[in-house]
Design a protein around this motif. Structure first.
Motif, PDB file in Angstrom:
ATOM      1  N   ARG A 302       0.839  -1.205   0.000  1.00 11.50           N
ATOM      2  CA  ARG A 302       0.000   0.000   0.000  1.00 11.50           C
ATOM      3  C   ARG A 302       0.873   1.253   0.000  1.00 11.50           C
ATOM      4  O   ARG A 302       0.593   2.226  -0.719  1.00 11.50           O
ATOM      5  N   ASP A 303       1.954   1.214   0.747  1.00 16.15           N
ATOM      6  CA  ASP A 303       2.893   2.338   0.784  1.00 16.15           C
ATOM      7  C   ASP A 303       3.565   2.533  -0.570  1.00 16.15           C
ATOM      8  O   ASP A 303       3.753   3.672  -1.020  1.00 16.15           O
ATOM      9  N   SER A 305       2.325   1.832  -3.484  1.00 15.98           N
ATOM     10  CA  SER A 305       1.327   2.412  -4.387  1.00 15.98           C
ATOM     11  C   SER A 305       1.207   3.909  -4.168  1.00 15.98           C
ATOM     12  O   SER A 305       1.130   4.689  -5.131  1.00 15.98           O
ATOM     13  N   SER A 306       1.217   4.317  -2.923  1.00 17.67           N
ATOM     14  CA  SER A 306       1.129   5.744  -2.605  1.00 17.67           C
ATOM     15  C   SER A 306       2.332   6.503  -3.155  1.00 17.67           C
ATOM     16  O   SER A 306       2.199   7.593  -3.721  1.00 17.67           O
ATOM     17  N   THR A 307       3.516   5.920  -3.003  1.00 19.41           N
ATOM     18  CA  THR A 307       4.728   6.566  -3.523  1.00 19.41           C
ATOM     19  C   THR A 307       4.665   6.719  -5.036  1.00 19.41           C
ATOM     20  O   THR A 307       5.054   7.755  -5.593  1.00 19.41           O
ATOM     21  N   MET A 308       4.175   5.691  -5.722  1.00 19.42           N
ATOM     22  CA  MET A 308       4.086   5.759  -7.176  1.00 19.42           C
ATOM     23  C   MET A 308       3.093   6.825  -7.631  1.00 19.42           C
ATOM     24  O   MET A 308       3.281   7.446  -8.689  1.00 19.42           O
ATOM     25  N   LEU A 309       2.057   7.046  -6.870  1.00 19.33           N
ATOM     26  CA  LEU A 309       1.127   8.125  -7.213  1.00 19.33           C
ATOM     27  C   LEU A 309       1.823   9.474  -7.109  1.00 19.33           C
ATOM     28  O   LEU A 309       1.573  10.374  -7.915  1.00 19.33           O
ATOM     29  N   ASP A 310       2.700   9.622  -6.133  1.00 21.70           N
ATOM     30  CA  ASP A 310       3.508  10.845  -6.049  1.00 21.70           C
ATOM     31  C   ASP A 310       4.424  10.968  -7.267  1.00 21.70           C
ATOM     32  O   ASP A 310       4.595  12.052  -7.830  1.00 21.70           O
ATOM     33  N   ALA A 311       5.001   9.850  -7.682  1.00 28.36           N
ATOM     34  CA  ALA A 311       5.960   9.866  -8.793  1.00 28.36           C
ATOM     35  C   ALA A 311       5.296  10.181 -10.128  1.00 28.36           C
ATOM     36  O   ALA A 311       5.980  10.549 -11.085  1.00 28.36           O
TER      37      ALA A 311
END
Length: 448
Positions: A302-303, A305-311
């Protein structure tokens, strides 16, 4: 010395698999960079951009084993990227043909294609693992289609279900994930070749640039997109987000299994391996280690996925930093999901199912788990509202006195007169109130 669980001597096989680590190892990554450079040379030769002889020499002479890896590491730290230092060494290996190496390309073209090739390999591994987990669940669902167990809502007994039905519910999600993975594989694994700003201007205004990109896609076995995607990272975001979703579904299985393994439930046990799940102080312990690792992976994914949304939020035609987030996140996401699937396959393939305990647990509440069944059968006789009141009072009395629902119903003369004692006994059997559970289970099991 390792510093993370992903490369730790102690923990690495709990947070990844050897096969997936190899796909995303440093050596594999550099080899994929070289594969991209040689494929680009061949593609450009096919459309007449560089001489065929040069492409042949580049393909033949570019050699990972001849690289000075320490020099490559040191220069990568200075430059900030490995491609320029790598191109220098490969060009030297190729002699005169090296003048045509990396023709019209930019660093991100080469790095993105290397990652795409790693992702291509990684997705193939994950798809095979997912299929094996689905097969294990399909066997469990089929074998236990008639194994009655307590259905629980809010951790309380609700209605009887079968363990096969529960397994089929788990399986249905993974079946959909397998379909999503195939769709993502076709959509997300795209070739990258655009040059400095993505326009292929270095190859002129004619068709050569797009023809070269199409030829490169064919060489690498990747999709050829309509337009350069180097600042639209939705493909990688889709993959990692999907991994988080698959991990969540595996985490749900893990949570259910952990609960059912608890001493109070005692309905399941993970496969026995001497020493696995043991405690240093409590000899009786047999902890559900695989489920715990699956649960942890779900939270870590889940973490990611969140980082990739930032990227995915990148500025103009070349980002000023978000790209770097992917370098850490993508490999770790692949490792985590491969680990979770590995643990799931091990756990589900050898799961100990204690059917007698499941059956006895359905009787813990003295038949209250079938209160709805009784009410629905009594309703045509007494009317829906009166039937609810009668069964409600019987349930209350059973709870307060410690008797059973059947015993309390048998004290109701009108009910006994209308239904008979035998019918009341039949209605209080959990196996008689399973609705379409068996049919749905067999439908899921029958789908491939």
């Amino acid at each position: 010395m390792s510093t993370t669980v992903y490369d730790s001597f102690l923990f690495r096989d709990m947070f990844g698999t050897p096969a997936m680590r190899e796909v995303f190892s440093d050596s594999a990554y550099v080899r994929r960079l070289i594969d991209t450079e040689t494929a680009l040379a061949r593609a450009q030769a096919k459309v007449g951009i560089i001489p065929a002889e040069a492409a042949e020499d580049i393909t033949r002479k570019a050699d990972f084993d001849s690289l000075d890896l320490e020099r490559l590491r040191a220069e990568t730290e200075i430059v900030g990227y490995p491609v320029l230092p790598l191109v220098k060494q490969i060009a030297d290996q190729c002699g005169d043909a090296g003048h045509y190496l990396h023709w019209g390309a930019t660093t991100q073209d080469i790095m993105d294609n290397a990652v795409m090739l790693q992702c291509k390999q990684g997705v193939a591994l994950l798809a095979a693992q997912l299929d094996r987990v689905r097969d294990a669940l399909r066997r469990l669902a089929e074998e236990h289609a008639d194994t009655v167990t307590a259905g629980r809502t809010h951790l309380q007994h609700a209605l009887p279900v079968t363990f096969g039905y529960r397994c089929a519910v788990w399986l249905s999600a993974l079946d959909r994930h397998a379909e999503r993975l195939e769709q993502a594989r076709a959509r997300a694994l795209m070739v990258q070749f655009g040059g400095a700003a993505g326009t292929l201007a270095s190859l002129g205004d004619g068709p050569e640039g797009l023809l070269a990109r199409a030829a490169l896609a064919e060489e690498l076995g990747l999709a050829d997109p309509a337009i350069t995607w180097h600042v639209t990272r939705d493909g990688l975001v889709e993959l990692v987000s999907l991994f988080a979703s698959v991990g969540g579904s595996l985490g749900k299985i893990a949570w259910d299994v952990m609960m059912m393994c608890s001493s109070e439930y005692g309905e399941l046990a993970e496969p026995f391996v001497p020493g696995r799940g043991a405690s240093s102080t409590m000899p009786q312990k047999r902890n559900p280690i695989s489920s715990e690792l699956m649960f942890a992976a779900a939270k870590l994914l889940r973490d990611k996925s969140s980082t990739m949304l930032d990227a995915t939020m990148q500025d103009f035609e070349r980002a000023t930093g978000p790209w770097h987030l992917e370098w850490a996140t993508v490999p770790e996401a692949f490792l985590l999901l491969s680990s979770s699937l590995h643990q799931a396959e091990f756990m589900l393939s050898g799961l100990e199912v204690r059917t007698d305990r499941m059956r006895s647990n359905t009787l813990l509440t003295g038949g209250l788990i079938v209160a709805e069944a009784v009410m629905m059968d009594v309703a045509p006789v007494l009317g829906r509202n009166q039937a609810h009141e009668v069964v409600y009072e019987a349930c209350r009395a059973a709870i307060e006195t410690g008797t059973t629902l059947e015993a309390e119903l048998l004290t109701h003369d009108d009910l006994v007169r209308h239904l008979g004692a035998a019918r009341i006994k039949e209605l209080c059997d959990p196996a008689r109130y399973l609705g379409s559970a068996r049919a749905m289970t067999r439908d899921v099991v029958g789908r491939r």
